[in-house]
Write an enzyme that holds these catalytic residues in place. Sequence first.
Site, short mmCIF file in Angstrom:
data_model
loop_
_atom_site.label_atom_id
_atom_site.label_comp_id
_atom_site.label_asym_id
_atom_site.label_seq_id
_atom_site.Cartn_x
_atom_site.Cartn_y
_atom_site.Cartn_z
N THR A 126 0.80 -1.22 0.00
CA THR A 126 0.00 0.00 0.00
C THR A 126 0.83 1.27 0.00
OG1 THR A 126 -0.07 0.15 2.40
CG2 THR A 126 -1.77 -1.17 1.34
N HIS A 434 2.00 -8.68 7.59
CA HIS A 434 3.12 -8.00 8.24
C HIS A 434 3.83 -8.96 9.19
CE1 HIS A 434 0.90 -3.90 7.65
NE2 HIS A 434 1.54 -4.28 6.56
N ASN A 468 11.67 -7.96 7.04
CA ASN A 468 10.81 -7.96 8.22
C ASN A 468 11.11 -9.11 9.17
OD1 ASN A 468 9.62 -5.79 6.97
ND2 ASN A 468 7.69 -6.80 6.50
#
Length: 511
Positions: A126, A434, A468
Amino acid sequence: MTAHGDQPDLLIIGSGIMGASVARLVRESLPHAHIVMVDGAPSIGSVPGLHLHDSADPEVWARYNTKVSSGIQAMYAGADLATHLEGGITTADPGIYRLGAFGEQAGSMPAAAMSWNLGGMGVHWTAATPFPLGEERFDDGDPEQWERDLETARRILYVDPGPLGATAAGARVLEVFEELFPLPRRARLMPMAVAEGPNGTLIRSGPSRIWPGMLGDDDRFTLLDNSLAVELVHDGSIVSGARIRDPRTGSERVISAAATVVCADAIRTPQLLFASGIRPRALGAYLNEHAFITSRVLLDLDRLGLTIDELPRPKPGEFATDALWLPHNDDAQPFHGQVTGVVYVDDDDTALAYSTGISLYSPVESRESNRLVFSETELDATGMPLIDVEFEYSESDRARIDDALDLAEKIARRLGDFDPHTERALLPPGSSLHQTGTVRSGPVDDSTSVCDPDGRVWNFRNLFLAGNGVVPTPVVCNATLTGVITAVRASRAIVDTLDLTASEKEHHATA
């Protein structure tokens, strides 16, 4: 891309945002370094690493923007989130697929997904880039260096502090947040990795914008698609390269390099290490993802002192008129919030209503028992060790989630009429996309981390990790900007390693 006969200085495994960030930063410091980047999947469209929002293909553009308007990350895709891969990975259209589509056992995190396309999640994301605060930070006792690394991450992502809003309606929503949360970290515009393009459009920072070498204009860079890294070749302390397989033919070869960095996401990075016999205790453990509460409410215009005529229209190519951020305030308000405003119009472009989507992310404890377990014998659709996902919320996690659900209702009722039974939901684990922590960094090798703060795998001299999965803290905000900080750190350490390697070669040549 250009092929080279000499051994690469750096092998980058993964072509998403993290891999692109490493390539760019290493190139900035070492202009003559030979870099090879590999990815197991093909490209979506003809431009490698281009964000789908910026695609010139109207079908791809429309498909992406229809999905992104849902406000649910698990639907941010250029291809459908399939339940299985018909015919196996060789016939899969490039896009995002749930873990179960690859054969992984992901019942405890059913909405988790992986990309199967060049550019990874970086062509789908996004572009929201809120920054980590409080306990999300992992500055390892050097807050000044942290701030410098954060600024570098913003620079290479082209972060704009607030490109969408605040319109008249968005400003009233911000005023409501001011009333509800009179706290030091105030609600504000959402930072985004975008830049203004032709005709006022907003261009997203996909991998090839971060690292333009992916487009073929760097003669010391090679990009290889359909090149799946299946094993790191090593002697226990030095990685000499990686064994690469073409998923279409099954043919294999070894690419050697002076240094290797794995940027293959929080799922496939530990999977590759496991397949390579690199199996520290923390590998795959400490799997984390904030809980995701979503809600939507139509603004009561009279209550907020607005008229239909004041309702905005989106910028060209955008579905939202406003993108707002509610930062967490530690224990006083522990939830990250992102708010999107959408105006509904009729066929004549007459405004009808203004809808506010409110997403709250609730922090989840980092626990060793939340983990990826890799099979010694079974393989997934890509031919890599099958993954069993073990994930559950603790009692304290569930208590926070209940508080977040209550808070979402409180916010929504302040803005308009709201039915929590139909307009609010706790989404299944994995929905935010995430995931973090599975190859986490740490200050010492005490079996609770996989690499040091620079991303160097413990006991290895030239193997690095970025992304991540390296993040060691429970991140409440969107994880991408935080993940890029690990790429900044790893790039600096890689540059030092390659400089040392070059110096050693020169010494031996002249000895």
